[in-house]
Design a protein around this motif. Structure first.
Motif, PDB file in Angstrom:
ATOM      1  N   LEU A 159       0.789  -1.237   0.000  1.00 37.64           N
ATOM      2  CA  LEU A 159       0.000   0.000   0.000  1.00 37.64           C
ATOM      3  C   LEU A 159       0.818   1.282   0.000  1.00 37.64           C
ATOM      4  O   LEU A 159       0.532   2.223  -0.732  1.00 37.64           O
ATOM      5  CB  LEU A 159      -0.970   0.061   1.202  1.00 37.64           C
ATOM      6  N   PHE A 160       1.858   1.364   0.853  1.00 35.04           N
ATOM      7  CA  PHE A 160       2.491   2.653   1.140  1.00 35.04           C
ATOM      8  C   PHE A 160       3.659   2.960   0.212  1.00 35.04           C
ATOM      9  O   PHE A 160       4.507   2.103  -0.059  1.00 35.04           O
ATOM     10  CB  PHE A 160       2.961   2.685   2.595  1.00 35.04           C
ATOM     11  N   TRP A 161       3.698   4.226  -0.232  1.00 32.42           N
ATOM     12  CA  TRP A 161       4.773   4.776  -1.043  1.00 32.42           C
ATOM     13  C   TRP A 161       5.261   6.049  -0.367  1.00 32.42           C
ATOM     14  O   TRP A 161       4.445   6.887   0.043  1.00 32.42           O
ATOM     15  CB  TRP A 161       4.281   5.094  -2.458  1.00 32.42           C
ATOM     16  N   PHE A 162       6.575   6.227  -0.274  1.00 33.01           N
ATOM     17  CA  PHE A 162       7.151   7.324   0.509  1.00 33.01           C
ATOM     18  C   PHE A 162       8.050   8.217  -0.358  1.00 33.01           C
ATOM     19  O   PHE A 162       8.837   7.730  -1.169  1.00 33.01           O
ATOM     20  CB  PHE A 162       7.991   6.773   1.661  1.00 33.01           C
ATOM     21  N   ALA A 163       7.953   9.532  -0.131  1.00 28.47           N
ATOM     22  CA  ALA A 163       8.846  10.482  -0.797  1.00 28.47           C
ATOM     23  C   ALA A 163       8.845  11.780   0.006  1.00 28.47           C
ATOM     24  O   ALA A 163       7.965  12.016   0.838  1.00 28.47           O
ATOM     25  CB  ALA A 163       8.398  10.755  -2.230  1.00 28.47           C
ATOM     26  N   THR A 164       9.851  12.616  -0.236  1.00 27.93           N
ATOM     27  CA  THR A 164       9.854  13.938   0.391  1.00 27.93           C
ATOM     28  C   THR A 164       8.946  14.862  -0.413  1.00 27.93           C
ATOM     29  O   THR A 164       8.730  14.663  -1.619  1.00 27.93           O
ATOM     30  CB  THR A 164      11.258  14.543   0.464  1.00 27.93           C
ATOM     31  N   LEU A 165       8.432  15.873   0.239  1.00 32.58           N
ATOM     32  CA  LEU A 165       7.592  16.859  -0.444  1.00 32.58           C
ATOM     33  C   LEU A 165       8.355  17.538  -1.574  1.00 32.58           C
ATOM     34  O   LEU A 165       7.814  17.762  -2.661  1.00 32.58           O
ATOM     35  CB  LEU A 165       7.097  17.894   0.566  1.00 32.58           C
ATOM     36  N   GLU A 166       9.591  17.884  -1.321  1.00 32.25           N
ATOM     37  CA  GLU A 166      10.384  18.583  -2.325  1.00 32.25           C
ATOM     38  C   GLU A 166      10.527  17.759  -3.600  1.00 32.25           C
ATOM     39  O   GLU A 166      10.323  18.256  -4.712  1.00 32.25           O
ATOM     40  CB  GLU A 166      11.766  18.924  -1.765  1.00 32.25           C
ATOM     41  N   SER A 167      10.863  16.476  -3.448  1.00 34.87           N
ATOM     42  CA  SER A 167      11.047  15.641  -4.634  1.00 34.87           C
ATOM     43  C   SER A 167       9.722  15.381  -5.337  1.00 34.87           C
ATOM     44  O   SER A 167       9.656  15.345  -6.567  1.00 34.87           O
ATOM     45  CB  SER A 167      11.732  14.325  -4.256  1.00 34.87           C
ATOM     46  N   ALA A 168       8.635  15.223  -4.583  1.00 25.00           N
ATOM     47  CA  ALA A 168       7.331  14.970  -5.202  1.00 25.00           C
ATOM     48  C   ALA A 168       6.843  16.179  -5.986  1.00 25.00           C
ATOM     49  O   ALA A 168       6.199  16.034  -7.034  1.00 25.00           O
ATOM     50  CB  ALA A 168       6.310  14.582  -4.146  1.00 25.00           C
ATOM     51  N   ASN A 169       7.145  17.367  -5.511  1.00 26.87           N
ATOM     52  CA  ASN A 169       6.700  18.576  -6.200  1.00 26.87           C
ATOM     53  C   ASN A 169       7.466  18.823  -7.489  1.00 26.87           C
ATOM     54  O   ASN A 169       6.963  19.515  -8.386  1.00 26.87           O
ATOM     55  CB  ASN A 169       6.841  19.790  -5.280  1.00 26.87           C
ATOM     56  N   THR A 170       8.648  18.290  -7.608  1.00 23.73           N
ATOM     57  CA  THR A 170       9.469  18.571  -8.792  1.00 23.73           C
ATOM     58  C   THR A 170       9.683  17.356  -9.686  1.00 23.73           C
ATOM     59  O   THR A 170       9.912  17.512 -10.886  1.00 23.73           O
ATOM     60  CB  THR A 170      10.855  19.105  -8.359  1.00 23.73           C
ATOM     61  N   ARG A 171       9.579  16.122  -9.117  1.00 25.94           N
ATOM     62  CA  ARG A 171       9.908  14.919  -9.892  1.00 25.94           C
ATOM     63  C   ARG A 171       8.951  13.779  -9.560  1.00 25.94           C
ATOM     64  O   ARG A 171       9.353  12.644  -9.375  1.00 25.94           O
ATOM     65  CB  ARG A 171      11.354  14.511  -9.616  1.00 25.94           C
TER      66      ARG A 171
END
Length: 256
Positions: free
Chosen positions: A223-235
């Motif tokens: 179920l779970f996928w993890f990323a930083t906000l910064e990376s998700a907003n740009t990539r």
């Protein structure tokens, strides 16, 4: 016409008012994206007109040179375009030093703007669902949003959880158990018409990511996928995503 002499409500204004029902509160940069303003000066001029017409509420976050103007729907604006009247209840032109709710909502909005207004080849924004009560009465889950993305393979449904470091790891353990129970219950399909969903956890730092990821991994590997906000907003669609187990980042969609 709103009743203010000389003020004419444009189609872009109506679109902005409807979008603010989802965003709840937004800064000028987010408003430029959703309303299609190419110029900050033009955006600020129109926003001031909408405030003076009583369709938007304005307040400020920060102090001195770092002060940022924020905007939310007024009751009049919500009524005019037929959307719920939600958002922060702050006094007109009130100055706030710090506000967790607003910081959290602005972070959610960044993801919304990225997915809806910054197209990626082969991926279409299908819809966004906001939650103001639990997904199901038994789940106790109030996600920060649900986004549906369409590719040639079909629709992928994703709950969004934005973490700014204010929730304990025990809360995250409980969330993981509740999402797992939702996945196994069949209630998600009944409500949203899809068999599966992901839970996207977006955090402020790598350290925070690893802490939450470790805790969630004690409950489920799925179920779970993890990323930083910064990376998700740009990539967002690139190999930035980690699962509960394993250290190899994955792309959001595997190559077909």
């Amino acid at each position: 016409m709103t009743g203010n002499k000389g003020f004419i409500l444009q189609s872009r204004d109506q679109h902005l008012l409807r979008e603010l029902a989802i965003l709840e509160v937004a800064d000028c940069e987010q408003i430029k994206i959703v309303a299609g303003f190419g110029s900050t000066t033009r955006a600020n001029t129109r926003l001031l007109q909408l405030v003076r017409a009583g369709l938007l509420r304005r307040f400020f976050l920060g102090s001195g040179g770092g002060r940022k103007a924020l905007y939310a729907l007024s009751q009049k604006g919500a009524y005019l375009v037929g959307v719920p009247y939600r958002g922060p209840r702050r006094r007109q032109d009130e100055v706030l030093v710090a506000d967790y709710y607003i910081a959290h909502q602005l972070a959610i909005n960044e993801i919304y703007c990225t997915l809806k207004y910054k197209p990626f080849p082969g991926i279409a924004f299908e819809r966004w669902v906001s939650f103001h009560q639990p997904v199901t009465p038994s789940s106790g889950l109030i996600p920060d949003g649900l986004v549906e993305l369409r590719t040639a393979s079909g629709v992928t449904s994703c709950f969004l959880e934005v973490d700014l470091g204010h929730e304990s790891l025990s809360i995250w353990q409980r969330k993981a158990k509740n999402y797992l129970a939702l996945a196994l219950s069949g209630d998600f399909r009944k409500q949203f018409g899809q068999d599966h969903f992901r839970v996207l956890v977006l955090v402020i730092s790598e350290r925070r990511l690893q802490s939450i990821r470790k805790m969630v991994g004690t409950v489920t590997e799925k179920l779970f996928w993890f990323a930083t906000l910064e990376s998700a907003n740009t990539r967002f669609f690139t190999p930035i995503w980690l699962r509960s187990l394993g250290d190899q980042p994955k792309p959001f969609f595997e190559a077909q």
